[in-house]
Design an enzyme around this catalytic site. Structure first.
Site, PDB file in Angstrom:
ATOM      1  CE1 TYR A  17      -4.407  -1.061  -0.295  1.00 52.08           C
ATOM      2  CE2 TYR A  17      -3.276  -3.035   0.474  1.00 52.08           C
ATOM      3  CZ  TYR A  17      -4.367  -2.433  -0.120  1.00 52.08           C
ATOM      4  OH  TYR A  17      -5.423  -3.199  -0.553  1.00 52.08           O
ATOM      5  CD  GLU A  70      -6.946  -5.916   0.414  1.00 50.94           C
ATOM      6  OE1 GLU A  70      -5.710  -5.849   0.589  1.00 50.94           O
ATOM      7  OE2 GLU A  70      -7.559  -5.155  -0.373  1.00 50.94           O
TER       8      GLU A  70
HETATM    9  C1  HEM Z   1      -7.372  -4.436  -8.824  1.00 48.01           C
HETATM   10  C2  HEM Z   1      -8.489  -0.550  -6.195  1.00 48.01           C
HETATM   11  C3  HEM Z   1      -4.295  -0.927  -3.822  1.00 48.01           C
HETATM   12  C4  HEM Z   1      -2.959  -4.438  -6.856  1.00 48.01           C
HETATM   13  C5  HEM Z   1      -8.030  -3.338  -8.311  1.00 48.01           C
HETATM   14  C6  HEM Z   1      -9.318  -2.888  -8.763  1.00 48.01           C
HETATM   15  C7  HEM Z   1      -9.629  -1.798  -8.037  1.00 48.01           C
HETATM   16  C8  HEM Z   1      -8.545  -1.552  -7.117  1.00 48.01           C
HETATM   17  C9  HEM Z   1     -10.891  -0.965  -8.145  1.00 48.01           C
HETATM   18  C10 HEM Z   1     -10.162  -3.550  -9.850  1.00 48.01           C
HETATM   19  C11 HEM Z   1     -11.009  -4.600  -9.211  1.00 48.01           C
HETATM   20  C12 HEM Z   1     -11.551  -5.601 -10.177  1.00 48.01           C
HETATM   21  O1  HEM Z   1     -10.985  -5.783 -11.248  1.00 48.01           O
HETATM   22  O2  HEM Z   1     -12.544  -6.234  -9.843  1.00 48.01           O
HETATM   23  C13 HEM Z   1      -7.447  -0.311  -5.319  1.00 48.01           C
HETATM   24  C14 HEM Z   1      -7.425   0.753  -4.335  1.00 48.01           C
HETATM   25  C15 HEM Z   1      -6.236   0.661  -3.664  1.00 48.01           C
HETATM   26  C16 HEM Z   1      -5.535  -0.483  -4.236  1.00 48.01           C
HETATM   27  C17 HEM Z   1      -8.529   1.762  -4.119  1.00 48.01           C
HETATM   28  C18 HEM Z   1      -5.682   1.522  -2.568  1.00 48.01           C
HETATM   29  C19 HEM Z   1      -6.389   2.040  -1.603  1.00 48.01           C
HETATM   30  C20 HEM Z   1      -3.574  -1.914  -4.431  1.00 48.01           C
HETATM   31  C21 HEM Z   1      -2.244  -2.312  -4.041  1.00 48.01           C
HETATM   32  C22 HEM Z   1      -1.859  -3.288  -4.909  1.00 48.01           C
HETATM   33  C23 HEM Z   1      -2.959  -3.514  -5.832  1.00 48.01           C
HETATM   34  C24 HEM Z   1      -1.476  -1.738  -2.874  1.00 48.01           C
HETATM   35  C25 HEM Z   1      -0.539  -4.009  -4.968  1.00 48.01           C
HETATM   36  C26 HEM Z   1       0.573  -3.399  -5.272  1.00 48.01           C
HETATM   37  C27 HEM Z   1      -4.034  -4.703  -7.668  1.00 48.01           C
HETATM   38  C28 HEM Z   1      -3.994  -5.675  -8.737  1.00 48.01           C
HETATM   39  C29 HEM Z   1      -5.282  -5.696  -9.296  1.00 48.01           C
HETATM   40  C30 HEM Z   1      -6.053  -4.719  -8.566  1.00 48.01           C
HETATM   41  C31 HEM Z   1      -2.788  -6.503  -9.147  1.00 48.01           C
HETATM   42  C32 HEM Z   1      -5.792  -6.589 -10.439  1.00 48.01           C
HETATM   43  C33 HEM Z   1      -5.942  -5.882 -11.717  1.00 48.01           C
HETATM   44  C34 HEM Z   1      -4.790  -5.989 -12.668  1.00 48.01           C
HETATM   45  O3  HEM Z   1      -3.946  -6.877 -12.525  1.00 48.01           O
HETATM   46  O4  HEM Z   1      -4.723  -5.188 -13.588  1.00 48.01           O
HETATM   47  N1  HEM Z   1      -7.582  -2.526  -7.312  1.00 48.01           N
HETATM   48  N2  HEM Z   1      -6.298  -1.035  -5.222  1.00 48.01           N
HETATM   49  N3  HEM Z   1      -3.977  -2.671  -5.504  1.00 48.01           N
HETATM   50  N4  HEM Z   1      -5.270  -4.157  -7.596  1.00 48.01           N
HETATM   51 FE1  HEM Z   1      -5.811  -2.663  -6.344  1.00 48.01          FE
END
Ligand code: HEM
Length: 402
Positions: free
Chosen positions: A95, A137
């Site tokens: 994060y 989580e």
């Molecule tokens: C997917 C929000 C932090 C890694 C997503 C999605 C959202 C989101 C809306 C798409 C969900 C879906 O496809 O159903 C957020 C928010 C964060 C956050 C609001 C911070 C407050 C993080 C962090 C990581 C991360 C810290 C890791 C470094 C991913 C990955 C995906 C994802 C790998 C899958 C989509 C892809 O591979 O393109 N997140 N996220 N996220 N998030 Fe986060």
């Protein structure tokens, strides 16, 4: 808790950020992935190229910030993302990295508008939002670890059976390589496959819905081979699975996750509607309901291009012929002369109204975006309440209701 001044700055700048949304997120990913190339193993590089996922993450941060006074209201949306994060094994230490580069990107793109006060306020807000995600989580991770056979991260599963289901869909039956127990799941949940493919510089992670009932002694995924077409090149992982993964192969997978699940406390008629490979979670729900709620009325509607593309057709036919409460309908978009179906072309409101037994029903939809939008509207026109329409989008979440 954020102080009033910080909240005021956040609320005043949300619209500016939303306006510059695409620019900021593009810059954010560029900066983050340059400085942390190891994160390319985590983020879906295909979605990156298409620009879909980048928007989802940042938009959620802005939406959360706009609701910073009453974050509890966005918890249902947070749950869906938290399940996805859990399936990908996103960890608390990730994060601060995302936060750092999101703030740097804001500064870069907004220039003078993003003065120190603005950046300070957003830093505080980001950590409030991040804490919410981290806590939700953590609970999900703990729940899996506490379940019988649960595991953290990725665990090697062996393919015990590979079955061709249609022209483009193939099923893989999976059991743990270590022979030890593995957890049950809720119909509708998915797993992540970790694919380390020869010649690919990074790991590819992909989610696949489990397509059978839980507690069968195996997990099963049914994967569509994404061939090259006008929209883009062939799917890297789906092609790998179809061509290189066979009986005896090992696939590392994460534990089942996802909040698009069948409510088994509900006894009203169940309408399961799928297009193409969107059939996979619907099959799991169908297989479960005939075991667990054998008296419940089920209407199973499936749309496919034509009979050649109709996966698990015999299985559904067997289920309908041996369960009086289950009826199935088939729609073929472009049937061959010899194909037999209940409707040619596409799903529409009139047809849905004509087969729906009652509007007091629970509906689950899964399929391509356009299909889901039409289905959603058709159900609403047939007087199904919004709260009774559940849907899952394959790929980054976007709205189908607007
Ligand atoms: C997917 C929000 C932090 C890694 C997503 C999605 C959202 C989101 C809306 C798409 C969900 C879906 O496809 O159903 C957020 C928010 C964060 C956050 C609001 C911070 C407050 C993080 C962090 C990581 C991360 C810290 C890791 C470094 C991913 C990955 C995906 C994802 C790998 C899958 C989509 C892809 O591979 O393109 N997140 N996220 N996220 N998030 Fe986060």
């Amino acid at each position: 808790e954020l102080d009033e001044q910080t909240k005021d700055i956040i609320k005043a700048t949300v619209p500016v950020l939303q306006q510059q949304g695409s620019e900021i997120t593009k810059r954010f990913y560029q900066l983050m992935l340059t400085n942390h190339p190891e994160l390319k193993n985590l983020f879906n590089q295909t979605n990156q190229r298409r620009g879909a996922q980048p928007k989802a993450l940042a938009n959620t941060v802005y939406a959360a910030a706009a609701n910073i006074d009453h974050l509890e209201e966005i918890v249902p949306h947070v749950m869906q993302i938290a399940h996805k994060h859990k399936s990908l094994n996103v960890q608390p230490e990730h994060y601060p990295i995302v936060g750092k580069y999101l703030l740097l990107a804001m500064k870069d793109v907004l220039g003078e508008v993003a003065n120190d006060d603005v950046i300070d306020a957003w830093e505080k807000a980001y950590y409030v939002i991040a804490d919410l995600f981290i806590n939700v989580e953590k609970e999900l991770y703990n729940k899996t670890l506490q379940s019988s056979g649960g595991w953290e991260g990725f665990r090697n599963f062996k393919v015990t059976k590979k079955v061709i289901e249609s022209e483009v869909i193939t099923s893989f039956y999976l059991v743990p390589e270590d022979g030890l127990p593995f957890p049950s799941y809720q119909p509708g949940q998915y797993i992540t496959v970790k694919a380390d493919i020869d010649g690919e510089p990074y790991t590819h992670l992909r989610q696949y819905s489990l397509s059978c009932a839980p507690d069968e002694g195996y997990y099963r995924i049914s994967v569509k081979r994404e061939d090259e077409n006008e929209q883009g090149p062939a799917g890297i992982v789906s092609t790998y699975l179809h061509e290189k993964i066979n009986e005896g192969s090992i696939l590392p997978i994460s534990a089942p996750a996802g909040d698009f699940i069948l409510d088994q406390q509900d006894h009203r008629p169940l309408i399961l509607i799928s297009g193409g490979v969107g059939m996979t979670p619907m099959m799991s729900m169908l297989e479960t309901v005939i075991k667990e709620q054998p008296e419940r009325q089920v209407i199973f509607i499936h749309a496919a291009k034509s009979e050649n593309y109709h996966a698990l057709k015999e299985r559904v036919a067997t289920i309908t012929s041996s369960n009086n409460h289950v009826t199935s309908y088939t729609i073929y978009n472009h049937p061959k002369d010899t194909d037999r179906c209940d409707k040619k072309g596409y799903i529409d409101a009139e047809w849905v109204s004509s087969i729906l037994p009652t509007s007091d029903a629970t509906c689950y939809i899964c399929g391509p975006k356009g299909f889901m939008r039409t289905t959603y509207v058709s159900l609403k026109k047939s007087h199904v309440a919004e709260k009774d329409i559940h849907f899952e989008i394959f790929g980054p979440a976007e709205s189908i209701t607007a």
